[in-house]
Scaffold this motif. Sequence first.
Motif, PDB file in Angstrom:
ATOM      1  N   ARG A 127       0.842  -1.190   0.000  1.00  0.00           N
ATOM      2  CA  ARG A 127       0.000   0.000   0.000  1.00  0.00           C
ATOM      3  C   ARG A 127       0.878   1.240   0.000  1.00  0.00           C
ATOM      4  O   ARG A 127       1.823   1.349   0.798  1.00  0.00           O
ATOM      5  CB  ARG A 127      -0.914   0.041   1.225  1.00  0.00           C
ATOM      6  N   LEU A 129       0.602   5.160   0.733  1.00  0.00           N
ATOM      7  CA  LEU A 129      -0.259   6.159   1.365  1.00  0.00           C
ATOM      8  C   LEU A 129       0.629   7.273   1.907  1.00  0.00           C
ATOM      9  O   LEU A 129       1.590   7.009   2.628  1.00  0.00           O
ATOM     10  CB  LEU A 129      -1.069   5.530   2.513  1.00  0.00           C
ATOM     11  N   GLU A 188      -5.499   6.040  -1.068  1.00  0.00           N
ATOM     12  CA  GLU A 188      -4.470   4.999  -1.027  1.00  0.00           C
ATOM     13  C   GLU A 188      -4.343   4.334  -2.398  1.00  0.00           C
ATOM     14  O   GLU A 188      -5.284   4.282  -3.193  1.00  0.00           O
ATOM     15  CB  GLU A 188      -4.797   3.944   0.030  1.00  0.00           C
ATOM     16  N   PRO A 250      -7.623  10.031   4.990  1.00  0.00           N
ATOM     17  CA  PRO A 250      -6.225   9.615   5.184  1.00  0.00           C
ATOM     18  C   PRO A 250      -5.556  10.316   6.351  1.00  0.00           C
ATOM     19  O   PRO A 250      -4.450   9.961   6.733  1.00  0.00           O
ATOM     20  CB  PRO A 250      -5.558  10.014   3.858  1.00  0.00           C
ATOM     21  N   THR A 255      -5.158   4.946   9.998  1.00  0.00           N
ATOM     22  CA  THR A 255      -4.645   4.533   8.691  1.00  0.00           C
ATOM     23  C   THR A 255      -3.227   4.008   8.804  1.00  0.00           C
ATOM     24  O   THR A 255      -2.718   3.376   7.893  1.00  0.00           O
ATOM     25  CB  THR A 255      -4.655   5.697   7.680  1.00  0.00           C
TER      26      THR A 255
END
Length: 284
Positions: A127, A129, A188, A250, A255
């Motif tokens: 991921r 982010l 994301e 986010p 998160t």
Amino acid sequence: MTDTTTPVDIHVTSGSRTDPGRRRRVNEDALLAEYPVFLVADGMGGHEAGDRASAAVIDVFRVFAGRDDLRPEEVSDAVERAHSAVADIAAGTARGAGSTLSGVVAVHQDGTRRWLIVNVGDSRVYRLLAERLEQLTIDHSVAQELVDAGRLAREEMATFEGRNVITRAIGGERSRADYWLIPIVTGERIVVCSDGLTGEISDEAIRAGLMMGGSPAGTAESLVAQALAHGGRDNISAIVLDVIAGGISPRLEDTTGGFMNSESVTATVEVATARSRRHRSAGG
């Protein structure tokens, strides 16, 4: 190359690419990238059965495409059916057969839609982010065990002689899946890939490719092209998906560090699956 968009309130766009590589005649990878299911399976067993094994795994999950009401136990049930399907294929071959399985599935849990990450083997989920790349799965491999024991550096995994030796596989005995539940976060970018990608390019190269800002389909194409340029020694598959809207902010603290303990999530899913089976049995 494919590019799809889901029509539900969680707005996700995705793109995928798979390639046999420069040294393999048969592509033993298979993938599924249709909301809510984004999965990669990397088959084992050679030209006799590897491609059949990965295809059988993905076929089990195709019935979930387009659904927006999946529960974690349904995914766990599907993993068990995939085990059975691959075991049946292996029983009819001289060399046996197996497959990895890795990816994310959007599920409803406790009234909230979340990603259920599933993993068996050494395909991976990442991921990106806030410019930070995180591997969301833990490889089931000899190399990972050596890293965990402090006997191998993570950056040496791609060149380790036994890098292709995995310790769990769909179709194998005592090869339970690991599950994690994490929030779906607006903004994301998630990557699901086979080891044909991670064996050729580094995590930093993956991060750089994701940061370029291209479409999911174009980014998947670019990542696979990089792996081919670095040798393409194995089949290569990549799914890239972006959460455009509908996830949590986010900026929320959950998160980061959002994983529940993998054993507890696995146990929770398995208990729910057992209850579901008993209910169906009681209902005739």
